[in-house]
Design a protein around this motif. Sequence first.
Motif, mmCIF file in Angstrom:
data_model
loop_
_atom_site.group_PDB
_atom_site.id
_atom_site.type_symbol
_atom_site.label_atom_id
_atom_site.label_comp_id
_atom_site.label_asym_id
_atom_site.label_seq_id
_atom_site.Cartn_x
_atom_site.Cartn_y
_atom_site.Cartn_z
ATOM 1 N N GLY A 144 0.785 -1.228 0.000
ATOM 2 C CA GLY A 144 0.000 0.000 0.000
ATOM 3 C C GLY A 144 0.812 1.270 0.000
ATOM 4 N N VAL A 145 2.088 1.209 -0.386
ATOM 5 C CA VAL A 145 2.922 2.417 -0.440
ATOM 6 C C VAL A 145 2.579 3.208 -1.702
ATOM 7 N N LEU A 146 2.332 4.495 -1.546
ATOM 8 C CA LEU A 146 2.070 5.376 -2.675
ATOM 9 C C LEU A 146 3.382 5.767 -3.337
ATOM 10 N N LEU A 147 3.514 5.487 -4.635
ATOM 11 C CA LEU A 147 4.689 5.858 -5.420
ATOM 12 C C LEU A 147 4.232 6.775 -6.543
ATOM 13 N N ASP A 148 4.710 8.000 -6.557
ATOM 14 C CA ASP A 148 4.328 8.986 -7.570
ATOM 15 C C ASP A 148 5.570 9.310 -8.404
ATOM 16 N N GLY B 105 -15.106 14.280 11.225
ATOM 17 C CA GLY B 105 -15.464 15.077 10.068
ATOM 18 C C GLY B 105 -16.113 14.229 9.005
ATOM 19 N N THR B 106 -15.997 14.683 7.754
ATOM 20 C CA THR B 106 -16.636 13.971 6.655
ATOM 21 C C THR B 106 -15.724 12.951 5.992
ATOM 22 N N TRP B 107 -14.409 13.008 6.272
ATOM 23 C CA TRP B 107 -13.503 12.004 5.698
ATOM 24 C C TRP B 107 -13.839 10.638 6.261
ATOM 25 N N THR B 108 -13.974 9.631 5.378
ATOM 26 C CA THR B 108 -14.401 8.306 5.806
ATOM 27 C C THR B 108 -13.569 7.222 5.139
ATOM 28 N N PRO B 109 -12.940 6.335 5.895
ATOM 29 C CA PRO B 109 -12.218 5.206 5.290
ATOM 30 C C PRO B 109 -13.161 4.364 4.431
ATOM 31 N N GLY B 110 -12.625 3.853 3.335
ATOM 32 C CA GLY B 110 -13.413 3.037 2.429
ATOM 33 C C GLY B 110 -14.067 3.821 1.316
ATOM 34 N N THR B 111 -14.044 5.153 1.398
ATOM 35 C CA THR B 111 -14.643 6.002 0.376
ATOM 36 C C THR B 111 -13.633 6.268 -0.734
ATOM 37 N N ARG C 40 -2.520 -2.284 4.614
ATOM 38 C CA ARG C 40 -3.629 -1.370 4.757
ATOM 39 C C ARG C 40 -4.572 -1.920 5.828
ATOM 40 N N PRO C 41 -4.817 -1.176 6.883
ATOM 41 C CA PRO C 41 -5.691 -1.680 7.937
ATOM 42 C C PRO C 41 -7.115 -1.838 7.430
ATOM 43 N N THR C 42 -7.902 -2.631 8.173
ATOM 44 C CA THR C 42 -9.297 -2.800 7.822
ATOM 45 C C THR C 42 -10.023 -1.473 7.912
ATOM 46 N N THR C 43 -10.821 -1.161 6.896
ATOM 47 C CA THR C 43 -11.513 0.114 6.873
ATOM 48 C C THR C 43 -12.740 0.080 7.765
ATOM 49 N N THR C 44 -13.171 1.266 8.177
ATOM 50 C CA THR C 44 -14.391 1.423 8.949
ATOM 51 C C THR C 44 -15.341 2.317 8.178
ATOM 52 N N THR C 45 -16.499 2.567 8.714
ATOM 53 C CA THR C 45 -17.497 3.355 7.995
ATOM 54 C C THR C 45 -17.735 4.708 8.627
ATOM 55 N N THR C 46 -16.989 5.060 9.653
ATOM 56 C CA THR C 46 -17.139 6.366 10.266
ATOM 57 C C THR C 46 -15.788 7.051 10.314
ATOM 58 N N SER C 47 -15.817 8.380 10.354
ATOM 59 C CA SER C 47 -14.575 9.132 10.382
ATOM 60 C C SER C 47 -14.052 9.233 11.799
ATOM 61 N N PRO C 48 -12.805 8.783 12.047
ATOM 62 C CA PRO C 48 -12.257 8.892 13.403
ATOM 63 C C PRO C 48 -11.932 10.328 13.771
ATOM 64 N N GLY C 49 -11.927 11.223 12.793
ATOM 65 C CA GLY C 49 -11.595 12.616 13.067
ATOM 66 C C GLY C 49 -12.799 13.489 13.310
ATOM 67 N N THR D 119 -8.734 5.493 -2.876
ATOM 68 C CA THR D 119 -9.688 4.972 -1.902
ATOM 69 C C THR D 119 -9.092 5.150 -0.518
ATOM 70 N N ALA D 120 -9.808 5.811 0.361
ATOM 71 C CA ALA D 120 -9.292 6.137 1.689
ATOM 72 C C ALA D 120 -9.157 4.882 2.548
ATOM 73 N N HIS D 121 -8.080 4.856 3.311
ATOM 74 C CA HIS D 121 -7.824 3.747 4.227
ATOM 75 C C HIS D 121 -7.388 4.313 5.567
ATOM 76 N N ALA D 122 -7.699 3.585 6.633
ATOM 77 C CA ALA D 122 -7.188 3.969 7.943
ATOM 78 C C ALA D 122 -5.671 4.042 7.872
ATOM 79 N N GLY D 123 -5.097 5.090 8.414
ATOM 80 C CA GLY D 123 -3.666 5.346 8.301
ATOM 81 C C GLY D 123 -3.366 6.419 7.276
#
Length: 271
Positions: A100-104, A226-232, A215-224, A254-258
């Motif tokens: 899950g490392v982002l390489l640009d 706000g409106t950012w949500t893992p899995g979206t 990549r950790p397991t995603t959840t359906t609510t934002s831990p912060g 796609t957003a992931h926890a972390g």
Amino acid sequence: MEEDRNLSRKTVLRAALAAGVAVPAAFVAAPALARTRADGPALEPTPMCDDGDDPTPPQMEGPYFKPNSPQRTSMVGDGPGTRLTVSGYVFGLACQPLSGVLLDFWQADTNGAYDNVRFRFRGHQFTTAQGAFSLTTIVPGLYPGRTRHIHVKAQAPGRPVLTTQLYFPGEPRNNTDSLYDPRLLMTVRNAGGGREAAFDFVLNVPGAPGTTTTRPTTTTTSPGGGTWTPGTTYPVGSRVTYGGRGYVCLQAHTAHAGWEPPNVPALWRAE
């Protein structure tokens, strides 16, 4: 042979990953590594993971980076040139492959020019579960003051961004480019009318032997809160809130926890 004795743990792991075979527990859990060869006697134990697997050195971003690059693994359709495949793995400090490392990546075209309007020879991808990546592109051209090189940003989930550059061996301008660093040389060979290059990144990511950043397991609510949500799945330009602050999406993903917006400046810009 002396060459065999100088193999690093990362090199052995890379070979096992490339072959698609399981890595023996001794290679990832033991404090010392006793290597064996099918055609010879056992070799003496190697040291811990600090056997030359230091973090990949950073380099300047330069003036041509652009956010919002498309997610893709091939850029050969962006223009003519000698076909080049760059592949390798991303490891952490414990010599474990990182998924899950982002390489640009971004680079000049065959004439040494960067596309600052569109996204020719620009793209990002994520490492596989085995920590592997592969980019198909062309050999970049030369421009005044620089040797041949490819830019890259690498970021493990929830970790800082590494910005660096990759270089080609045997280039005359390597000796005159003040930014050139031999630690960032790719291994390059001719293949089928094109070229193949290999490079393994080592990120400053801690971890005990035998563990892998995933990549950790995603959840359906934002831990912060706000409106950012893992899995979206967020397209470029999406706006979210996290921890009481607004953010704009720079790269479709796609957003992931972390990968909360404050942790990934390669993906989100604070407003």
